[in-house]
Design a protein around this motif. Structure first.
Motif, mmCIF file in Angstrom:
data_model
loop_
_atom_site.group_PDB
_atom_site.id
_atom_site.type_symbol
_atom_site.label_atom_id
_atom_site.label_comp_id
_atom_site.label_asym_id
_atom_site.label_seq_id
_atom_site.Cartn_x
_atom_site.Cartn_y
_atom_site.Cartn_z
ATOM 1 N N UNK A 6 -35.115 -52.887 43.276
ATOM 2 C CA UNK A 6 -34.813 -52.287 44.568
ATOM 3 C C UNK A 6 -35.066 -53.277 45.701
ATOM 4 N N UNK A 7 -35.164 -54.547 45.349
ATOM 5 C CA UNK A 7 -35.359 -55.583 46.354
ATOM 6 C C UNK A 7 -34.615 -56.830 45.897
ATOM 7 N N UNK A 8 -34.369 -57.712 46.819
ATOM 8 C CA UNK A 8 -33.693 -58.973 46.519
ATOM 9 C C UNK A 8 -34.763 -60.023 46.220
ATOM 10 N N UNK A 9 -34.849 -60.513 44.979
ATOM 11 C CA UNK A 9 -35.878 -61.501 44.637
ATOM 12 C C UNK A 9 -35.801 -62.768 45.484
ATOM 13 N N UNK A 29 -53.849 -63.067 49.654
ATOM 14 C CA UNK A 29 -54.219 -62.218 48.518
ATOM 15 C C UNK A 29 -52.967 -61.565 47.930
ATOM 16 N N UNK A 30 -53.122 -61.021 46.754
ATOM 17 C CA UNK A 30 -52.036 -60.249 46.150
ATOM 18 C C UNK A 30 -51.685 -59.066 47.064
ATOM 19 N N UNK A 31 -52.695 -58.433 47.630
ATOM 20 C CA UNK A 31 -52.434 -57.317 48.557
ATOM 21 C C UNK A 31 -51.608 -57.787 49.746
ATOM 22 N N UNK A 32 -51.898 -58.987 50.268
ATOM 23 C CA UNK A 32 -51.107 -59.548 51.370
ATOM 24 C C UNK A 32 -49.653 -59.723 50.945
ATOM 25 N N UNK A 33 -49.471 -60.249 49.738
ATOM 26 C CA UNK A 33 -48.120 -60.486 49.235
ATOM 27 C C UNK A 33 -47.354 -59.176 49.063
ATOM 28 N N UNK A 37 -44.122 -58.724 51.313
ATOM 29 C CA UNK A 37 -42.849 -58.722 50.607
ATOM 30 C C UNK A 37 -42.231 -57.328 50.549
ATOM 31 N N UNK A 38 -43.068 -56.312 50.753
ATOM 32 C CA UNK A 38 -42.565 -54.945 50.721
ATOM 33 C C UNK A 38 -42.179 -54.486 49.328
ATOM 34 N N UNK A 39 -42.883 -55.005 48.317
ATOM 35 C CA UNK A 39 -42.609 -54.601 46.938
ATOM 36 C C UNK A 39 -43.915 -54.189 46.272
ATOM 37 N N UNK A 40 -43.815 -53.479 45.187
ATOM 38 C CA UNK A 40 -44.996 -53.058 44.457
ATOM 39 C C UNK A 40 -45.615 -54.198 43.665
ATOM 40 N N UNK A 41 -46.887 -54.048 43.390
ATOM 41 C CA UNK A 41 -47.628 -55.054 42.627
ATOM 42 C C UNK A 41 -46.961 -55.312 41.264
ATOM 43 N N UNK A 42 -46.563 -54.248 40.571
ATOM 44 C CA UNK A 42 -45.932 -54.399 39.254
ATOM 45 C C UNK A 42 -44.618 -55.168 39.370
ATOM 46 N N UNK A 45 -45.404 -58.926 39.902
ATOM 47 C CA UNK A 45 -45.776 -59.593 38.649
ATOM 48 C C UNK A 45 -44.586 -59.710 37.702
ATOM 49 N N UNK A 46 -43.772 -58.656 37.586
ATOM 50 C CA UNK A 46 -42.627 -58.674 36.672
ATOM 51 C C UNK A 46 -41.583 -59.704 37.092
ATOM 52 N N UNK A 47 -41.435 -59.898 38.395
ATOM 53 C CA UNK A 47 -40.407 -60.804 38.903
ATOM 54 C C UNK A 47 -40.889 -62.242 39.009
ATOM 55 N N UNK A 48 -42.116 -62.426 39.474
ATOM 56 C CA UNK A 48 -42.581 -63.773 39.797
ATOM 57 C C UNK A 48 -43.757 -64.260 38.960
ATOM 58 N N UNK A 49 -44.377 -63.402 38.199
ATOM 59 C CA UNK A 49 -45.587 -63.790 37.487
ATOM 60 C C UNK A 49 -46.788 -63.604 38.392
ATOM 61 N N UNK A 50 -47.834 -64.344 38.119
ATOM 62 C CA UNK A 50 -49.052 -64.193 38.922
ATOM 63 C C UNK A 50 -48.928 -64.958 40.250
ATOM 64 N N UNK A 51 -49.966 -64.907 41.040
ATOM 65 C CA UNK A 51 -49.956 -65.518 42.373
ATOM 66 C C UNK A 51 -49.658 -67.014 42.295
#
Length: 192
Positions: A6-9, A29-33, A37-42, A45-51
Motif C-alpha cells: 500500500x506504499x511505493x517502496x 530509530x525504527x519508530x522514527x522510520x 515513511x508512513x508504513x508499518x514496522x512489518x 522489515x519485509x521490504x527493506x530488511x533491518x535498519x
C-alpha cells in the motif's frame, strides 16, 4: 494470498534517505522510520530488511543521486574549467545547505566507518572513484598543456578530493558562505 503493498517502496526509500541524512544513523530509530515513511514496522522489515540494510540502500540511493562528476570531467575540450566548476559546485552546495545535512558519504565516514567494514569499503570505493576520475581529468589537462608539467595529477586529485570532502564538513556547521568560496578559490589557485 499475499497482500499488495500500500506504499511505493521507491518513495519510502527516498524518505528514509532524507531522514538518515538529516539525523544520522544512530539518532534514527525504527519508530522514527515507521513514522517518517508512513508504513508499518512489518512492511518496513519485509521490504527493506533491518535498519542497517535500509541504511545501505539509502546510502546507495544517495550515490545514485549525487553530482555526476564523471560526465562533467570527461567532456571533450579544456579540462580545467570543468575541474573548477566541480570544486565551485561543492563549495556552493555546502554554502547553501540550509538544512545543514552535509554529505551523506562524509557523515557515514565520520559516524559509522570506524566500526563498520562494509560501509568503510563503500566510502573508500566512492572516494577512490572520485580520485581516479580527477586524476584522469588532470592528466588530460596536463597533456593538453592546461596544467604545468611539474604538477602531478594524482597528488592534485588527492588534494582536491580531501578539500571537497572537508568543505562539506565545514559547510555543515558554518554560517559563512564566503569562508567556503574563499577556500575554494585558494584550492583552485594550485591549478594555475
Amino acid at each position: 494470498m499475499a497482500r499488495t503493498k500500500e506504499f511505493d517502496p521507491d518513495v519510502a526509500l527516498q524518505r528514509a534517505l532524507e531522514l538518515f541524512w538529516r539525523k544520522g544513523y544512530e539518532a534514527t530509530s525504527i519508530a522514527d522510520l515507521v513514522e517518517h515513511l508512513g508504513i508499518g514496522r512489518a512492511s518496513l522489515y519485509a521490504t527493506f530488511g533491518d535498519k542497517r540494510e535500509l541504511y545501505l540502500k539509502a546510502y546507495d540511493r544517495y550515490l545514485e543521486n549525487g553530482i555526476d562528476f564523471v560526465d562533467l570531467l570527461s567532456q571533450p575540450g579544456p579540462v580545467l574549467p570543468a575541474v573548477r566548476a566541480l570544486v565551485e559546485r561543492y563549495a556552493e552546495e555546502a554554502a547553501h545547505d540550509v538544512l545543514r545535512r552535509g554529505c551523506l558519504v562524509v557523515n557515514t565516514a565520520v559516524e559509522l566507518v570506524p566500526r563498520d567494514r562494509v560501509l568503510a569499503r563503500r566510502v573508500e570505493a566512492n572516494w577512490d572513484f572520485l580520485e581516479a576520475t580527477l586524476t584522469s581529468a588532470l592528466a588530460r589537462a596536463r597533456a593538453q598543456g592546461e596544467l604545468a608539467e611539474d604538477k602531478e595529477p594524482r597528488a592534485l586529485a588527492r588534494f582536491l578530493l580531501t578539500f571537497m570532502q572537508g568543505i562539506r564538513v565545514i559547510g555543515k556547521s558554518s554560517n559563512d558562505p564566503a569562508r567556503l568560496r574563499d577556500a575554494a578559490d585558494q584550492a583552485l589557485s594550485i591549478l594555475s
